[in-house]
Design a protein around this motif. Structure first.
Motif, PDB file in Angstrom:
ATOM      1  N   PHE B 198       0.826  -1.199   0.000  1.00  0.00           N
ATOM      2  CA  PHE B 198       0.000   0.000   0.000  1.00  0.00           C
ATOM      3  C   PHE B 198       0.864   1.253   0.000  1.00  0.00           C
ATOM      4  N   GLY B 199       0.456   2.237  -0.806  1.00  0.00           N
ATOM      5  CA  GLY B 199       1.126   3.529  -0.783  1.00  0.00           C
ATOM      6  C   GLY B 199       2.352   3.588  -1.674  1.00  0.00           C
ATOM      7  N   CYS B 200       2.976   4.768  -1.671  1.00  0.00           N
ATOM      8  CA  CYS B 200       4.138   4.998  -2.535  1.00  0.00           C
ATOM      9  C   CYS B 200       5.428   4.686  -1.791  1.00  0.00           C
ATOM     10  N   ASP B 201       5.326   4.216  -0.554  1.00  0.00           N
ATOM     11  CA  ASP B 201       6.514   4.078   0.284  1.00  0.00           C
ATOM     12  C   ASP B 201       6.881   2.621   0.563  1.00  0.00           C
ATOM     13  N   ARG B 202       6.439   1.721  -0.325  1.00  0.00           N
ATOM     14  CA  ARG B 202       6.856   0.328  -0.203  1.00  0.00           C
ATOM     15  C   ARG B 202       7.623  -0.115  -1.438  1.00  0.00           C
ATOM     16  N   MET B 203       8.144   0.846  -2.187  1.00  0.00           N
ATOM     17  CA  MET B 203       8.847   0.499  -3.434  1.00  0.00           C
ATOM     18  C   MET B 203      10.226  -0.106  -3.138  1.00  0.00           C
ATOM     19  N   GLU B 204      10.835   0.315  -2.028  1.00  0.00           N
ATOM     20  CA  GLU B 204      12.113  -0.301  -1.644  1.00  0.00           C
ATOM     21  C   GLU B 204      11.872  -1.735  -1.155  1.00  0.00           C
ATOM     22  N   LEU B 205      10.732  -1.919  -0.476  1.00  0.00           N
ATOM     23  CA  LEU B 205      10.349  -3.278  -0.069  1.00  0.00           C
ATOM     24  C   LEU B 205      10.068  -4.140  -1.304  1.00  0.00           C
ATOM     25  N   LEU B 206       9.431  -3.539  -2.312  1.00  0.00           N
ATOM     26  CA  LEU B 206       9.168  -4.263  -3.559  1.00  0.00           C
ATOM     27  C   LEU B 206      10.478  -4.722  -4.196  1.00  0.00           C
ATOM     28  N   ALA B 207      11.456  -3.833  -4.233  1.00  0.00           N
ATOM     29  CA  ALA B 207      12.779  -4.203  -4.767  1.00  0.00           C
ATOM     30  C   ALA B 207      13.337  -5.389  -3.980  1.00  0.00           C
ATOM     31  N   TYR B 208      13.183  -5.334  -2.671  1.00  0.00           N
ATOM     32  CA  TYR B 208      13.662  -6.422  -1.801  1.00  0.00           C
ATOM     33  C   TYR B 208      12.974  -7.739  -2.156  1.00  0.00           C
ATOM     34  N   LEU B 209      11.657  -7.684  -2.360  1.00  0.00           N
ATOM     35  CA  LEU B 209      10.899  -8.894  -2.689  1.00  0.00           C
ATOM     36  C   LEU B 209      11.291  -9.446  -4.064  1.00  0.00           C
ATOM     37  N   LEU B 210      11.602  -8.518  -4.970  1.00  0.00           N
ATOM     38  CA  LEU B 210      11.980  -8.939  -6.328  1.00  0.00           C
ATOM     39  C   LEU B 210      13.435  -9.378  -6.397  1.00  0.00           C
ATOM     40  N   GLY B 211      14.189  -9.104  -5.337  1.00  0.00           N
ATOM     41  CA  GLY B 211      15.630  -9.371  -5.385  1.00  0.00           C
ATOM     42  C   GLY B 211      16.352  -8.407  -6.316  1.00  0.00           C
ATOM     43  N   GLU B 212      15.784  -7.200  -6.439  1.00  0.00           N
ATOM     44  CA  GLU B 212      16.372  -6.197  -7.322  1.00  0.00           C
ATOM     45  C   GLU B 212      16.953  -5.048  -6.498  1.00  0.00           C
ATOM     46  N   LYS B 213      17.716  -4.201  -7.156  1.00  0.00           N
ATOM     47  CA  LYS B 213      18.366  -3.100  -6.450  1.00  0.00           C
ATOM     48  C   LYS B 213      17.462  -1.871  -6.419  1.00  0.00           C
ATOM     49  N   TRP B 214      17.341  -1.283  -5.242  1.00  0.00           N
ATOM     50  CA  TRP B 214      16.622  -0.017  -5.098  1.00  0.00           C
ATOM     51  C   TRP B 214      17.625   1.120  -5.216  1.00  0.00           C
ATOM     52  N   MET B 215      17.350   2.036  -6.128  1.00  0.00           N
ATOM     53  CA  MET B 215      18.268   3.158  -6.329  1.00  0.00           C
ATOM     54  C   MET B 215      17.560   4.475  -6.084  1.00  0.00           C
ATOM     55  N   GLY B 216      16.566   4.451  -5.192  1.00  0.00           N
ATOM     56  CA  GLY B 216      15.821   5.675  -4.895  1.00  0.00           C
ATOM     57  C   GLY B 216      14.699   5.894  -5.884  1.00  0.00           C
ATOM     58  N   PRO B 217      13.832   6.879  -5.601  1.00  0.00           N
ATOM     59  CA  PRO B 217      12.678   7.122  -6.473  1.00  0.00           C
ATOM     60  C   PRO B 217      13.069   7.620  -7.867  1.00  0.00           C
ATOM     61  N   VAL B 218      14.284   8.133  -8.012  1.00  0.00           N
ATOM     62  CA  VAL B 218      14.751   8.572  -9.334  1.00  0.00           C
ATOM     63  C   VAL B 218      16.018   7.790  -9.656  1.00  0.00           C
ATOM     64  N   PRO B 219      15.863   6.582 -10.215  1.00  0.00           N
ATOM     65  CA  PRO B 219      17.049   5.737 -10.456  1.00  0.00           C
ATOM     66  C   PRO B 219      18.010   6.404 -11.435  1.00  0.00           C
ATOM     67  N   PRO B 220      19.288   6.481 -11.071  1.00  0.00           N
ATOM     68  CA  PRO B 220      20.254   7.126 -11.972  1.00  0.00           C
ATOM     69  C   PRO B 220      20.421   6.356 -13.272  1.00  0.00           C
ATOM     70  N   ALA B 221      20.166   5.042 -13.214  1.00  0.00           N
ATOM     71  CA  ALA B 221      20.360   4.215 -14.414  1.00  0.00           C
ATOM     72  C   ALA B 221      19.071   4.107 -15.221  1.00  0.00           C
ATOM     73  N   LEU B 222      18.251   5.148 -15.110  1.00  0.00           N
ATOM     74  CA  LEU B 222      16.912   5.114 -15.700  1.00  0.00           C
ATOM     75  C   LEU B 222      16.933   4.641 -17.152  1.00  0.00           C
ATOM     76  N   ASN B 223      17.920   5.091 -17.895  1.00  0.00           N
ATOM     77  CA  ASN B 223      17.924   4.759 -19.324  1.00  0.00           C
ATOM     78  C   ASN B 223      18.802   3.570 -19.664  1.00  0.00           C
ATOM     79  N   ALA B 224      19.449   3.003 -18.649  1.00  0.00           N
ATOM     80  CA  ALA B 224      20.477   1.987 -18.901  1.00  0.00           C
ATOM     81  C   ALA B 224      19.940   0.784 -19.668  1.00  0.00           C
ATOM     82  N   ARG B 225      18.749   0.326 -19.325  1.00  0.00           N
ATOM     83  CA  ARG B 225      18.237  -0.897 -19.967  1.00  0.00           C
ATOM     84  C   ARG B 225      17.007  -0.630 -20.827  1.00  0.00           C
ATOM     85  N   LEU B 226      16.790   0.634 -21.130  1.00  0.00           N
ATOM     86  CA  LEU B 226      15.595   0.954 -21.928  1.00  0.00           C
ATOM     87  C   LEU B 226      15.861   0.677 -23.401  1.00  0.00           C
TER      88      LEU B 226
END
Lengths: 226, 226
Positions: B198-226
């Motif tokens: 719930f809410g906009c403040d569980r995105m770091e938890l989502l990264a944890y569940l996915l086994g992915e890296k959280w890089m803050g709400p504005v990921p610096p690598a935004l375009n890296a894999r686009l």
């Protein structure tokens, strides 16, 4: 010489599991971020009454969510949190008045012990499902945290005195004046500005406000600057 | 070939500013994390009614906090969010029924446009303080997002039809079945498990569940894999 430490007032009640999560994060980052962390034992029942807010678990669907949420966050935050079996009796009926008065008395006389005793109380109520409302429960927690039996009893005798009661009331009122409607409430004094941050999920925002790096709830560099 | 994409169902209403913040974060991370993001236009009024929850801003102290909180988060998340002048009229009285029915119709016919039109509606109500309840407002947003005038009018004519109304109701009920009591609600299907966030403040938890890296709400690598 580095800059003057920024001050964080951390308003908490050991009845609040999100307070525990936030407390551990702040204790971990205190030295990494070079902030002055002021622990403020507060009565959550007083905050609820004054703001007109209701405990979220009273809404059944929020109660269910809370349980799942805490079960995930405990892993992410690495805090050994467990839901008490009889949540309503422990949290809503027994409450935390004696425990928070004890922490208030402790903060007035031996503030250097506040962190450890607070953690022991959380370990009782939010990890091992043990009582924190009876005098013996509080004494056990205090001694486990490192107080002598004599110190613990001395403080316990003071929890019904006017200065302790009035101090807990004043801290609770201070939280309300900052705008708190629940706990934990972190009040950040940064660059002449005051920000109220509610819950355990504004710690990355706190890092942003401090101009510090957020490395997750369990910073890998935990010991780097200790 | 990489692993199969994990699926995120994102339940949102353009009336909800925290939904906007969460939406932008998920759109930014979708390709970085290799997740399948399913946008689910939902009616927040329906969620509130079904769960018995109340809009937080109805409690004055929460309303004040919400304003300050969003003002800080907009900077941290880099989303051009501004509080509407007449919050009560815009959010609590006018609501989002037509807008969310329009997005539902759009999702049924041109799902590839859903992200852009949703964003334009948020830009109207939560950035420029413009109406989203009148037909002309919705048409303007749709055209600005890239729909032709004809397409937009065609969809608008369908918002009161049974299939569209029933689809919006079904999505709202699906969110409730997952346990939602407000929006945004992100339902993560990961490794055979389903988690409601719930809410906009569980995105770091989502990264944890996915086994992915959280890089803050504005990921610096935004375009890296686009």
């Amino acid at each position: 010489m580095g800059p003057l430490p920024r001050t964080l007032e951390f308003f908490y009640d050991v009845l609040s599991p999100y307070s525990w999560l936030c407390f551990e994060v702040l204790c971990r980052y205190r030295n990494i971020w070079n902030v002055e962390l002021q622990l403020r034992p507060t009565l959550i029942a007083g905050i609820m009454k004054d703001s007109g807010n209701k405990p979220p678990a009273l809404l059944p669907r929020k109660g269910q969510y809370l349980k799942n949420d805490l079960n995930l966050l405990k892993q992410q935050f690495q805090v050994p949190l467990n839901f008490p079996k009889d949540f309503y009796s422990v949290i809503l009926e027994k409450g935390s008045m004696s425990a928070m008065r004890f922490l208030t008395a402790l903060n007035m006389e031996q503030p250097e012990m506040l962190e450890k005793v607070s953690r022991e109380l959380w370990m009782r109520v939010w990890s091992r499902d043990e009582d924190i409302s009876q005098p013996q429960s509080i004494l056990t927690a205090a001694e486990k945290a490192g107080l002598s039996a004599e110190q613990a009893r001395g403080l316990l005798e003071k929890i019904s005195t006017a200065p302790v009661k009035s101090q807990l009331r004043e801290v609770t009122e201070a939280a309300c004046r900052y705008g708190a409607f629940g706990l934990p409430a972190t009040v950040a004094h940064v660059d002449g500005q005051t920000h109220l941050l509610f819950g355990c999920d504004r710690m990355e925002l706190l890092a942003y406000l401090l101009g510090e790096k957020w490395m997750g709830p369990v910073p890998p560099a935990l010991n780097a600057r200790l």
